[in-house]
Scaffold this active site. Structure first.
Site, PDB file in Angstrom:
ATOM      1  CG  HIS A  84      -3.992   8.910   7.157  1.00 54.63           C
ATOM      2  ND1 HIS A  84      -2.760   8.766   7.751  1.00 54.63           N
ATOM      3  CD2 HIS A  84      -3.984   8.082   6.080  1.00 54.63           C
ATOM      4  CE1 HIS A  84      -2.031   7.892   7.065  1.00 54.63           C
ATOM      5  NE2 HIS A  84      -2.758   7.465   6.045  1.00 54.63           N
ATOM      6  CB  SER A 101      -0.939  -0.014   1.209  1.00 55.37           C
ATOM      7  OG  SER A 101      -0.213  -0.189   2.404  1.00 55.37           O
ATOM      8  NE  ARG A 144      -8.597   1.476  25.527  1.00 53.37           N
ATOM      9  CZ  ARG A 144      -8.599   2.745  25.936  1.00 53.37           C
ATOM     10  NH1 ARG A 144      -7.530   3.255  26.518  1.00 53.37           N
ATOM     11  NH2 ARG A 144      -9.669   3.501  25.763  1.00 53.37           N
ATOM     12  CG  HIS A 195       1.410   1.879   4.777  1.00 54.93           C
ATOM     13  ND1 HIS A 195       0.331   2.010   3.928  1.00 54.93           N
ATOM     14  CD2 HIS A 195       1.546   3.097   5.373  1.00 54.93           C
ATOM     15  CE1 HIS A 195      -0.175   3.224   4.028  1.00 54.93           C
ATOM     16  NE2 HIS A 195       0.554   3.913   4.879  1.00 54.93           N
ATOM     17  CG  PHE A 208      10.175  13.094   9.795  1.00 55.93           C
ATOM     18  CD1 PHE A 208       9.143  13.817  10.377  1.00 55.93           C
ATOM     19  CD2 PHE A 208       9.854  11.970   9.033  1.00 55.93           C
ATOM     20  CE1 PHE A 208       7.823  13.416  10.221  1.00 55.93           C
ATOM     21  CE2 PHE A 208       8.550  11.572   8.867  1.00 55.93           C
ATOM     22  CZ  PHE A 208       7.533  12.289   9.468  1.00 55.93           C
ATOM     23  CD  GLU A 215       1.049   7.575   5.396  1.00 58.51           C
ATOM     24  OE1 GLU A 215       0.773   6.493   5.963  1.00 58.51           O
ATOM     25  OE2 GLU A 215       1.565   8.543   5.985  1.00 58.51           O
ATOM     26  N   GLY A 241      -3.654  11.730  16.605  1.00 56.86           N
ATOM     27  CA  GLY A 241      -3.013  12.951  16.111  1.00 56.86           C
ATOM     28  C   GLY A 241      -2.102  13.546  17.163  1.00 56.86           C
ATOM     29  CG  ASP A 242       1.957  14.239  16.545  1.00 64.29           C
ATOM     30  OD1 ASP A 242       2.028  13.316  17.380  1.00 64.29           O
ATOM     31  OD2 ASP A 242       2.567  14.239  15.464  1.00 64.29           O
ATOM     32  CB  ALA A 275      -9.448  10.301  25.334  1.00 65.80           C
ATOM     33  CE1 TYR A 284      -9.236  15.722   8.105  1.00 62.06           C
ATOM     34  CE2 TYR A 284      -8.343  15.654  10.329  1.00 62.06           C
ATOM     35  CZ  TYR A 284      -9.301  16.078   9.437  1.00 62.06           C
ATOM     36  OH  TYR A 284     -10.340  16.865   9.877  1.00 62.06           O
ATOM     37  CG  HIS A 343       3.411   7.486  20.516  1.00 63.02           C
ATOM     38  ND1 HIS A 343       3.416   8.538  21.397  1.00 63.02           N
ATOM     39  CD2 HIS A 343       2.836   7.950  19.379  1.00 63.02           C
ATOM     40  CE1 HIS A 343       2.854   9.598  20.819  1.00 63.02           C
ATOM     41  NE2 HIS A 343       2.491   9.261  19.593  1.00 63.02           N
ATOM     42  CD  GLN A 362      14.951  17.280   3.387  1.00 62.62           C
ATOM     43  OE1 GLN A 362      14.047  16.518   3.049  1.00 62.62           O
ATOM     44  NE2 GLN A 362      15.374  18.281   2.638  1.00 62.62           N
TER      45      GLN A 362
HETATM   46  C1  LIG Z   1       0.792   4.835   9.971  1.00 63.91           C
HETATM   47  C2  LIG Z   1       0.702   6.176  10.640  1.00 63.91           C
HETATM   48  C3  LIG Z   1      -0.034   7.185  10.027  1.00 63.91           C
HETATM   49  C4  LIG Z   1      -0.145   8.446  10.616  1.00 63.91           C
HETATM   50  N1  LIG Z   1      -0.885   9.418   9.973  1.00 63.91           N
HETATM   51  C5  LIG Z   1      -1.052  10.620  10.558  1.00 63.91           C
HETATM   52  C6  LIG Z   1      -1.873  11.622   9.948  1.00 63.91           C
HETATM   53  O1  LIG Z   1      -2.442  11.424   8.872  1.00 63.91           O
HETATM   54  N2  LIG Z   1      -2.013  12.793  10.590  1.00 63.91           N
HETATM   55  C7  LIG Z   1      -1.408  13.046  11.788  1.00 63.91           C
HETATM   56  O2  LIG Z   1      -1.586  14.145  12.318  1.00 63.91           O
HETATM   57  N3  LIG Z   1      -0.623  12.129  12.391  1.00 63.91           N
HETATM   58  C8  LIG Z   1      -0.442  10.924  11.811  1.00 63.91           C
HETATM   59  N4  LIG Z   1       0.335   9.959  12.446  1.00 63.91           N
HETATM   60  C9  LIG Z   1       1.002  10.295  13.713  1.00 63.91           C
HETATM   61  C10 LIG Z   1       0.090  10.131  14.950  1.00 63.91           C
HETATM   62  O3  LIG Z   1      -1.014  10.993  14.841  1.00 63.91           O
HETATM   63  C11 LIG Z   1       0.895  10.479  16.186  1.00 63.91           C
HETATM   64  O4  LIG Z   1       1.907   9.542  16.406  1.00 63.91           O
HETATM   65  C12 LIG Z   1       0.084  10.740  17.453  1.00 63.91           C
HETATM   66  O5  LIG Z   1       0.942  11.297  18.435  1.00 63.91           O
HETATM   67  C13 LIG Z   1      -0.560   9.519  18.052  1.00 63.91           C
HETATM   68  O6  LIG Z   1      -1.656   9.127  17.325  1.00 63.91           O
HETATM   69  P1  LIG Z   1      -2.106   7.571  17.416  1.00 63.91           P
HETATM   70  O7  LIG Z   1      -3.321   7.384  16.645  1.00 63.91           O
HETATM   71  O8  LIG Z   1      -0.961   6.722  17.139  1.00 63.91           O
HETATM   72  O9  LIG Z   1      -2.467   7.564  18.966  1.00 63.91           O
HETATM   73  P2  LIG Z   1      -2.951   6.404  19.928  1.00 63.91           P
HETATM   74  O10 LIG Z   1      -3.019   5.100  19.242  1.00 63.91           O
HETATM   75  O11 LIG Z   1      -4.163   6.893  20.622  1.00 63.91           O
HETATM   76  O12 LIG Z   1      -1.744   6.410  20.945  1.00 63.91           O
HETATM   77  C14 LIG Z   1      -0.429   6.049  20.492  1.00 63.91           C
HETATM   78  C15 LIG Z   1       0.464   5.711  21.668  1.00 63.91           C
HETATM   79  O13 LIG Z   1       0.796   6.857  22.400  1.00 63.91           O
HETATM   80  C16 LIG Z   1       0.713   6.611  23.762  1.00 63.91           C
HETATM   81  N5  LIG Z   1      -0.106   7.666  24.338  1.00 63.91           N
HETATM   82  C17 LIG Z   1      -1.181   8.205  23.767  1.00 63.91           C
HETATM   83  N6  LIG Z   1      -1.667   9.171  24.546  1.00 63.91           N
HETATM   84  C18 LIG Z   1      -0.889   9.217  25.620  1.00 63.91           C
HETATM   85  C19 LIG Z   1      -0.886  10.001  26.796  1.00 63.91           C
HETATM   86  N7  LIG Z   1      -1.805  10.931  27.027  1.00 63.91           N
HETATM   87  N8  LIG Z   1       0.105   9.775  27.723  1.00 63.91           N
HETATM   88  C20 LIG Z   1       1.036   8.827  27.505  1.00 63.91           C
HETATM   89  N9  LIG Z   1       1.065   8.058  26.396  1.00 63.91           N
HETATM   90  C21 LIG Z   1       0.124   8.242  25.493  1.00 63.91           C
HETATM   91  C22 LIG Z   1       0.059   5.266  23.976  1.00 63.91           C
HETATM   92  O14 LIG Z   1       0.968   4.370  24.568  1.00 63.91           O
HETATM   93  C23 LIG Z   1      -0.260   4.779  22.589  1.00 63.91           C
HETATM   94  O15 LIG Z   1       0.189   3.496  22.313  1.00 63.91           O
HETATM   95  C24 LIG Z   1       0.492   8.704  11.870  1.00 63.91           C
HETATM   96  C25 LIG Z   1       1.234   7.687  12.484  1.00 63.91           C
HETATM   97  C26 LIG Z   1       1.345   6.435  11.891  1.00 63.91           C
HETATM   98  C27 LIG Z   1       2.156   5.361  12.545  1.00 63.91           C
END
Ligand SMILES: Cc1cc2nc3c(=O)[nH]c(=O)nc-3n(C[C@H](O)[C@H](O)[C@H](O)COP(=O)(O)OP(=O)(O)OC[C@H]3O[C@@H](n4cnc5c(N)ncnc54)[C@H](O)[C@@H]3O)c2cc1C
Length: 300
Positions: A77, A15, A167, A269, A219, A17, A108-109, A126, A49, A152, A215
Site C-alpha cells: 500500500h 488475497s 477517475r 480480499h 473501528f 491483507e 490516506g486519512d 491531491a 502503509y 467514504h 472492537q
Molecule cells: C482496501 C483499502 C486499503 C486501505 N489501506 C490503507 C493504508 O494502507 N493506509 C492508510 O493510511 N489508509 C488505508 N485505507 C484507508 C484510506 O486511506 C482512507 O479511506 C482515506 O480517507 C481515503 O483514501 P482513498 O485512497 O480511498 O481516497 P480517494 O480514492 O482519493 O477518495 C476516496 C473518497 O473520498 C471522497 N473524498 C476524497 N477527498 C475528499 C474531499 N476532499 N472532500 C470530499 N470527499 C472527498 C471521494 O468521494 C472519494 O471517493 C485503505 C482503504 C481501503 C478501502
C-alpha cells in the site's frame, strides 16, 4: 500487467491483507501468520502503509521480506497524503528498489484521523486518482485502489465516490478493493452503479472476519461501515465463549462470501488482522484446499 489466472478449481480467488508490525512480538505474530496462510493459494497479499509515511520503514521491511522469502506475490500500500510529489516519488523509488511491482494506491486519512478536514499538500497529489496516474507513468505496475460500497465517510454521496473510482480506473487502476462491509445488498447496489457508470475493473469485496465484534464496531464507525443488527444477534451471549465465538465468526464470513458468489462475485480480499486461524477456518468452510493437501493428494 494484471494477470488473472484461475487459482482454484471452483473459481474463487483470494488475497490477504496484513499490516506492518510495531513491536518484536507483533513481528513474530505477523511471520507466524504469513507462514500459516502460505498454505493457501492466494493471488496476492498486501501490506498496509501508515498515512503520511508513519510506517514506511516497517512496511518496506515487511514487503521486502514477503517478496524475497515467502511464496506470496506481494503488493505494498502507498499513500500520498501530507507528502510532496517529490517525497512520494522518493518513496516509490525505495519500494521499487525493494522489488515491489504491485501497489495499492491510496490518498490516506488526514493527519487528524478520519473525519478531520482533508487538505491536499500544496505540492503533492491531491487524491488517489492522481497517485495512480503517477505510478502508471513510472512503470507497468499492478495497481489496486480503494472502493467504498457504503460511501467514504468524507464523501458527499455515492455518486462522488463512483466518480473518483472512475477517475482511478481511467488513470490505470487494475482493480478496486473495497472497505469491509457486511451488507451484501449494499455491495450489490454499489456494484450495479459502478458498472452502470462504465467502470469495468473488478471490484473485489473486502471481507473482515470478525475477531472481536466490540472492537470492530468502534473501528467500523470511523470507516463508515454499517454493522447490521443480525450480527449482534449472531454473537449474542458469546463474550466469554472464545471457541464458539470463533466458529460463529468463521460461519459469518464464509456465509457472506458464499452469498456474494451466488451474486456472481469470485474474488475476495481478506483482512487478516495478522492472524491466521480465523481466516483459515473461513477458507476451510468454503471448501478450498490447502496447497500442501493438494500436493499430497496429487502424489497419492
Ligand atoms: C482496501 C483499502 C486499503 C486501505 N489501506 C490503507 C493504508 O494502507 N493506509 C492508510 O493510511 N489508509 C488505508 N485505507 C484507508 C484510506 O486511506 C482512507 O479511506 C482515506 O480517507 C481515503 O483514501 P482513498 O485512497 O480511498 O481516497 P480517494 O480514492 O482519493 O477518495 C476516496 C473518497 O473520498 C471522497 N473524498 C476524497 N477527498 C475528499 C474531499 N476532499 N472532500 C470530499 N470527499 C472527498 C471521494 O468521494 C472519494 O471517493 C485503505 C482503504 C481501503 C478501502
Amino acid at each position: 500487467m494484471s494477470s488473472r489466472s484461475e487459482s482454484h478449481s471452483d473459481g474463487i480467488r483470494i488475497s490477504f491483507e496484513f499490516f506492518p508490525p510495531k513491536s518484536e512480538e507483533a513481528e513474530q505474530q505477523l511471520w507466524n501468520t504469513v507462514e500459516e496462510l502460505s498454505d493457501w493459494d492466494a493471488e496476492f497479499v498486501s501490506v498496509t502503509y501508515g498515512a503520511g509515511g508513519s510506517t514506511k520503514a516497517p512496511t518496506l521491511s515487511a514487503v521486502r521480506k514477503m517478496i524475497h522469502e515467502t511464496p506470496f506475490t506481494t503488493a505494498s500500500h502507498l499513500t500520498c497524503v501530507g507528502a510532496t510529489r517529490e517525497d512520494t516519488h522518493r518513496v516509490i523509488d525505495e519500494f521499487l528498489a525493494a522489488g515491489v511491482r504491485r501497489f495499492v494506491a491510496l490518498r490516506g486519512d488526514p493527519p487528524g484521523g478520519v473525519g478531520s478536514a482533508y487538505q491536499p499538500h500544496p505540492g503533492g497529489y491531491a487524491n488517489a486518482a492522481e497517485l495512480v496516474q503517477a505510478l502508471r507513468e513510472r512503470g507497468d505496475f499492478d495497481i489496486s485502489v480503494s472502493a467504498y460500497p457504503e460511501k467514504h465517510p468524507e464523501s458527499r454521496d455515492t455518486a462522488a465516490d463512483i466518480d473518483m473510482l472512475k477517475r482511478k480506473a481511467e488513470n490505470g487502476a487494475d482493480r478496486a478493493l473495497t472497505q469491509f462491509f457486511f451488507d451484501n445488498d449494499a455491495f450489490e447496489r454499489y456494484h450495479d452503479r459502478v458498472r452502470a457508470a462504465g467502470i469495468k475493473i473488478p471490484v473485489v469485496p473486502g471481507i473482515m472476519p470478525i475477531q472481536n465484534l466490540t472492537q470492530l464496531k468502534r473501528f467500523a464507525g470511523a470507516c463508515g461501515t454499517n454493522i447490521p443488527s443480525w450480527l449482534d444477534e449472531r454473537f449474542d451471549g458469546l463474550d466469554e465463549d472464545v471457541e464458539e465465538r470463533a466458529k460463529v465468526a468463521a460461519d459469518v464470513a464464509a456465509e457472506q462470501i458464499q452469498d456474494l458468489m451466488r451474486r456472481g462475485i469470485h474474488e475476495f480480499h481478506l483482512y487478516t488482522m495478522n492472524r491466521s486461524a480465523l481466516v483459515s477456518a473461513v477458507l476451510e468452510r468454503l471448501g478450498l484446499e490447502r496447497k500442501v493437501n493438494a500436493r499430497a493428494g496429487a502424489a497419492a
